[in-house]
Design a protein around this motif. Structure first.
Motif, PDB file in Angstrom:
ATOM      1  N   ASP A 162     -11.194  10.941 -13.765  1.00  0.00           N
ATOM      2  CA  ASP A 162     -11.791   9.769 -13.189  1.00  0.00           C
ATOM      3  C   ASP A 162     -10.900   8.812 -12.448  1.00  0.00           C
ATOM      4  O   ASP A 162     -11.493   8.113 -11.895  1.00  0.00           O
ATOM      5  CB  ASP A 162     -12.611   9.097 -14.415  1.00  0.00           C
ATOM      6  N   LEU A 163      -9.719   9.254 -12.291  1.00  0.00           N
ATOM      7  CA  LEU A 163      -9.049   8.385 -11.810  1.00  0.00           C
ATOM      8  C   LEU A 163      -9.162   8.150 -10.460  1.00  0.00           C
ATOM      9  O   LEU A 163      -9.063   6.778  -9.907  1.00  0.00           O
ATOM     10  CB  LEU A 163      -7.424   8.907 -11.809  1.00  0.00           C
ATOM     11  N   ILE A 164      -9.642   8.915  -9.586  1.00  0.00           N
ATOM     12  CA  ILE A 164      -9.958   8.546  -8.262  1.00  0.00           C
ATOM     13  C   ILE A 164     -11.558   8.367  -7.958  1.00  0.00           C
ATOM     14  O   ILE A 164     -11.945   8.235  -6.771  1.00  0.00           O
ATOM     15  CB  ILE A 164      -9.536   9.913  -7.410  1.00  0.00           C
ATOM     16  N   LEU A 165     -12.332   8.240  -8.912  1.00  0.00           N
ATOM     17  CA  LEU A 165     -13.701   7.963  -8.642  1.00  0.00           C
ATOM     18  C   LEU A 165     -13.888   6.517  -8.366  1.00  0.00           C
ATOM     19  O   LEU A 165     -13.472   5.682  -9.089  1.00  0.00           O
ATOM     20  CB  LEU A 165     -14.458   8.287  -9.814  1.00  0.00           C
ATOM     21  N   SER A 166     -14.956   6.263  -7.327  1.00  0.00           N
ATOM     22  CA  SER A 166     -15.338   4.962  -7.202  1.00  0.00           C
ATOM     23  C   SER A 166     -15.932   4.245  -8.230  1.00  0.00           C
ATOM     24  O   SER A 166     -15.832   3.187  -8.193  1.00  0.00           O
ATOM     25  CB  SER A 166     -15.989   4.936  -5.944  1.00  0.00           C
ATOM     26  N   ALA A 167     -16.655   4.846  -8.889  1.00  0.00           N
ATOM     27  CA  ALA A 167     -17.514   4.259 -10.193  1.00  0.00           C
ATOM     28  C   ALA A 167     -16.250   3.568 -11.302  1.00  0.00           C
ATOM     29  O   ALA A 167     -16.620   2.505 -11.685  1.00  0.00           O
ATOM     30  CB  ALA A 167     -18.172   5.339 -10.810  1.00  0.00           C
ATOM     31  N   ARG A 168     -15.123   4.195 -11.118  1.00  0.00           N
ATOM     32  CA  ARG A 168     -14.239   3.518 -12.152  1.00  0.00           C
ATOM     33  C   ARG A 168     -13.732   2.170 -11.454  1.00  0.00           C
ATOM     34  O   ARG A 168     -13.565   1.265 -12.071  1.00  0.00           O
ATOM     35  CB  ARG A 168     -13.052   4.690 -12.386  1.00  0.00           C
ATOM     36  N   THR A 169     -13.176   2.360 -10.164  1.00  0.00           N
ATOM     37  CA  THR A 169     -12.893   1.188  -9.372  1.00  0.00           C
ATOM     38  C   THR A 169     -13.718   0.022  -9.488  1.00  0.00           C
ATOM     39  O   THR A 169     -13.629  -0.970  -9.630  1.00  0.00           O
ATOM     40  CB  THR A 169     -12.736   1.736  -8.082  1.00  0.00           C
ATOM     41  N   SER A 208       0.801  -1.071   0.004  1.00  0.00           N
ATOM     42  CA  SER A 208       0.123  -0.037  -0.009  1.00  0.00           C
ATOM     43  C   SER A 208       1.091   1.229  -0.016  1.00  0.00           C
ATOM     44  O   SER A 208       2.009   1.262   0.377  1.00  0.00           O
ATOM     45  CB  SER A 208      -0.979  -0.178   1.407  1.00  0.00           C
ATOM     46  N   THR A 209       0.234   2.352  -0.262  1.00  0.00           N
ATOM     47  CA  THR A 209       0.872   3.547  -0.339  1.00  0.00           C
ATOM     48  C   THR A 209      -0.395   4.584  -0.208  1.00  0.00           C
ATOM     49  O   THR A 209      -1.405   4.273   0.025  1.00  0.00           O
ATOM     50  CB  THR A 209       1.543   3.948  -1.868  1.00  0.00           C
ATOM     51  N   ASP A 268      -0.579   0.929 -10.973  1.00  0.00           N
ATOM     52  CA  ASP A 268      -0.530   2.072 -12.216  1.00  0.00           C
ATOM     53  C   ASP A 268      -1.246   3.354 -11.588  1.00  0.00           C
ATOM     54  O   ASP A 268      -0.858   4.490 -11.807  1.00  0.00           O
ATOM     55  CB  ASP A 268      -0.826   1.581 -13.438  1.00  0.00           C
ATOM     56  N   THR A 269      -2.556   3.141 -11.338  1.00  0.00           N
ATOM     57  CA  THR A 269      -3.468   4.267 -11.149  1.00  0.00           C
ATOM     58  C   THR A 269      -2.896   5.173  -9.872  1.00  0.00           C
ATOM     59  O   THR A 269      -2.879   6.281  -9.963  1.00  0.00           O
ATOM     60  CB  THR A 269      -4.962   3.681 -10.784  1.00  0.00           C
ATOM     61  N   ALA A 270      -2.542   4.458  -8.869  1.00  0.00           N
ATOM     62  CA  ALA A 270      -1.899   5.159  -7.532  1.00  0.00           C
ATOM     63  C   ALA A 270      -0.890   5.825  -8.170  1.00  0.00           C
ATOM     64  O   ALA A 270      -0.492   7.008  -7.650  1.00  0.00           O
ATOM     65  CB  ALA A 270      -1.856   4.104  -6.517  1.00  0.00           C
ATOM     66  N   ARG A 271       0.003   5.345  -8.842  1.00  0.00           N
ATOM     67  CA  ARG A 271       1.392   5.856  -9.213  1.00  0.00           C
ATOM     68  C   ARG A 271       0.894   7.012 -10.131  1.00  0.00           C
ATOM     69  O   ARG A 271       1.551   8.296  -9.819  1.00  0.00           O
ATOM     70  CB  ARG A 271       2.182   4.929 -10.178  1.00  0.00           C
ATOM     71  N   GLU A 272      -0.186   7.118 -11.072  1.00  0.00           N
ATOM     72  CA  GLU A 272      -0.383   8.141 -11.573  1.00  0.00           C
ATOM     73  C   GLU A 272      -0.965   9.235 -10.701  1.00  0.00           C
ATOM     74  O   GLU A 272      -0.661  10.383 -11.346  1.00  0.00           O
ATOM     75  CB  GLU A 272      -1.361   7.657 -12.724  1.00  0.00           C
ATOM     76  N   VAL A 273      -1.850   8.912 -10.068  1.00  0.00           N
ATOM     77  CA  VAL A 273      -2.537  10.001  -8.985  1.00  0.00           C
ATOM     78  C   VAL A 273      -1.077  10.629  -8.195  1.00  0.00           C
ATOM     79  O   VAL A 273      -1.313  11.858  -8.207  1.00  0.00           O
ATOM     80  CB  VAL A 273      -3.311   9.223  -8.032  1.00  0.00           C
ATOM     81  N   GLN A 274      -0.168   9.866  -8.041  1.00  0.00           N
ATOM     82  CA  GLN A 274       1.041  10.531  -7.113  1.00  0.00           C
ATOM     83  C   GLN A 274       1.625  11.346  -8.043  1.00  0.00           C
ATOM     84  O   GLN A 274       2.083  12.305  -7.651  1.00  0.00           O
ATOM     85  CB  GLN A 274       1.604   9.489  -6.722  1.00  0.00           C
ATOM     86  N   ARG A 293     -15.424  -5.178 -10.975  1.00  0.00           N
ATOM     87  CA  ARG A 293     -16.118  -6.065 -11.705  1.00  0.00           C
ATOM     88  C   ARG A 293     -15.323  -6.753 -12.796  1.00  0.00           C
ATOM     89  O   ARG A 293     -15.499  -7.936 -13.085  1.00  0.00           O
ATOM     90  CB  ARG A 293     -17.249  -4.880 -12.448  1.00  0.00           C
ATOM     91  N   ASP A 294     -14.253  -6.030 -13.541  1.00  0.00           N
ATOM     92  CA  ASP A 294     -13.748  -6.659 -14.614  1.00  0.00           C
ATOM     93  C   ASP A 294     -12.306  -7.282 -14.125  1.00  0.00           C
ATOM     94  O   ASP A 294     -11.697  -8.000 -14.950  1.00  0.00           O
ATOM     95  CB  ASP A 294     -13.481  -5.568 -15.832  1.00  0.00           C
ATOM     96  N   GLY A 295     -11.958  -6.996 -13.019  1.00  0.00           N
ATOM     97  CA  GLY A 295     -10.676  -7.658 -12.613  1.00  0.00           C
ATOM     98  C   GLY A 295      -9.389  -6.905 -12.967  1.00  0.00           C
ATOM     99  O   GLY A 295      -8.322  -7.806 -13.033  1.00  0.00           O
ATOM    100  N   LYS A 296      -9.418  -5.763 -13.776  1.00  0.00           N
ATOM    101  CA  LYS A 296      -8.359  -5.142 -14.161  1.00  0.00           C
ATOM    102  C   LYS A 296      -7.676  -4.303 -12.741  1.00  0.00           C
ATOM    103  O   LYS A 296      -8.120  -3.065 -12.588  1.00  0.00           O
ATOM    104  CB  LYS A 296      -8.483  -4.201 -15.128  1.00  0.00           C
ATOM    105  N   VAL A 297      -6.767  -4.992 -12.432  1.00  0.00           N
ATOM    106  CA  VAL A 297      -6.257  -4.644 -11.010  1.00  0.00           C
ATOM    107  C   VAL A 297      -5.517  -3.502 -11.113  1.00  0.00           C
ATOM    108  O   VAL A 297      -5.079  -2.756 -10.056  1.00  0.00           O
ATOM    109  CB  VAL A 297      -5.363  -5.594 -10.204  1.00  0.00           C
ATOM    110  N   GLU A 298      -4.863  -2.841 -12.252  1.00  0.00           N
ATOM    111  CA  GLU A 298      -4.045  -1.589 -12.299  1.00  0.00           C
ATOM    112  C   GLU A 298      -4.894  -0.524 -12.558  1.00  0.00           C
ATOM    113  O   GLU A 298      -4.444   0.495 -12.457  1.00  0.00           O
ATOM    114  CB  GLU A 298      -2.968  -1.748 -13.430  1.00  0.00           C
ATOM    115  N   GLU A 299      -6.290  -0.736 -13.008  1.00  0.00           N
ATOM    116  CA  GLU A 299      -6.898   0.401 -13.532  1.00  0.00           C
ATOM    117  C   GLU A 299      -7.870   1.300 -12.898  1.00  0.00           C
ATOM    118  O   GLU A 299      -8.534   1.973 -13.208  1.00  0.00           O
ATOM    119  CB  GLU A 299      -7.831  -0.034 -14.694  1.00  0.00           C
TER     120      GLU A 299
END
Ligand code: FMN
Length: 341
Positions: free
Chosen positions: A270-277, A232-233, A249-255, A283-289
């Motif tokens: 939309d990187l930090i939106l719960s709808a995207r997660t 975690s970070t 990847d998403t956390a690194r991009e937000v940082q 739902r889709d299992g894309k763990v980096e997104e």
């Protein structure tokens, strides 16, 4: 189900077998996982923000009631500091009370507007917060218990810079009502340590993210099982909204965007939106997104297995630690594995 081992003010007050609370977890906090935790003798909280509508939320409470067959379960009230995000909070409480729920966990901002409503309906309120100062205020306004979380907490540990065992120890010196501690706890021996310190229970989240009953894609559970304690970070501290999440990847991009000077939530798209997660990761299992709340306790998750087995392993490990300790030995055995259950 493991026999009760520890009796504390929280096991008595909540009527639960083990001093383990699975805190509210947006999206995860739905009947399947909550009921599995509750049926294993712990407490779990359905999280209204997991649902698109109040009707869906009510249906899930009914399902949870069916699945738990009369055992107590709770509802989480996460109150946002952002105006306009709490419109439904009074309805969350009223619906829960109508459906027979009596346990509430509040978090976010002060629970003052809700204490009377909950008590009038015969409910109990535990307020979860990252600072002893806020816990003292919660005690003064009449909550029934407080949970102190340290900076290790998966999710939103606040601006607090204190780890769980410092925060908890300070709270235990100052607070009279039952005190729960949480953040970074993923083994039974840590639970024993918390109880030895004087805590009445622990609140956990990350360790349960790999449970079979968790309503997320198998790929995410498998991914977390492969992670260690460096999983975690934190992000968004500069927006006064510290968020402990899974390294991806998403956390690194937000940082990267934050380091570039972004100071408004809108700057992150939309990187930090719960709808995207919810769509891409859960739902889709894309763990980096997408951004996934997670703390270092996720590193203790070593198998995808039912929440019941997780609780049993935790409690056996806790019992082993307690028994070695009371005989004057330190614990020399390996933590309890699935094969031991
Ligand atoms: C995926 C996830 C989602 C969470 N969502 C919420 C939430 O909506 N409301 C809340 O009060 N706490 C939330 N939390 C915090 C947990 O309730 C709990 O306090 C925390 O997980 C304890 O720390 P740990 O993750 O180190 O065990 C969340 C935690 C995780 C891991």
């Amino acid at each position: 189900m493991t026999a009760p081992i520890f009796r504390t003010r929280i096991t008595e007050l909540f009527g639960i077998r083990h001093p383990i609370l699975m805190g509210g977890m947006q999206h995860y906090g739905q009947s399947a996982l909550v009921a599995a935790v509750v049926n294993a003798g712990a407490m779990g909280y359905v999280t209204p923000r997991s649902f698109d509508s109040l009707d869906e939320y009510r249906r899930d409470l009914r399902k949870c009631r069916e699945l738990t067959g009369g055992r107590a379960f709770g509802v989480n009230l996460t109150i946002s500091a952002r105006p306009g995000f709490n419109r439904d909070a009074p309805a969350w409480i009223d619906i829960a009370l109508e459906e027979g729920v009596r346990h509430f966990e509040s978090a976010g901002t002060s629970p003052e507007p809700f204490v009377e409503r909950i008590h009038a309906g015969g409910g109990l309120l535990m307020h979860k917060c990252p600072s002893v100062r806020h816990a003292l205020t919660a005690e003064r306004i009449g909550v029934d218990a407080v949970a102190l979380v340290g900076l290790e907490e998966g999710g939103h540990p606040g601006a607090n810079q204190l780890p769980t065992f410092v925060n908890g120890a300070v709270a235990l010196q100052k607070i009279r009502i039952p005190v729960v501690v949480g953040g970074g706890i993923g083994t039974g021996r840590q639970i024993t340590a918390a109880l030895a310190m004087g805590a009445d229970a622990v609140v956990m989240g990350s360790r349960f993210m790999v449970a079979t009953e968790a309503p997320v894609h198998q790929a995410l559970k498998d991914h977390i099982v492969g992670l260690d304690e460096h999983c975690s970070t934190t992000v968004l501290s500069s927006l006064n909204n510290t968020w402990r999440v899974m390294v991806n990847d998403t956390a690194r991009e937000v940082q990267r965007i934050e380091a570039g000077g972004a100071r408004r939530h809108e700057d992150f798209g939309d990187l930090i939106l719960s709808a995207r997660t919810r769509e891409r990761v859960y739902r889709d299992g894309k763990v980096e997104e997408g951004m996934v709340s997670l703390g270092p306790a996720g590193g203790f998750a070593d198998a995808v297995e039912s929440a019941g087995v997780i609780v049993d392993r935790l409690m056996r490990d806790a019992a082993q630690a307690a028994s070695a300790f009371t005989r004057g030995f330190t614990v020399t055995t390996q933590p309890v594995a699935t094969a031991d259950i």
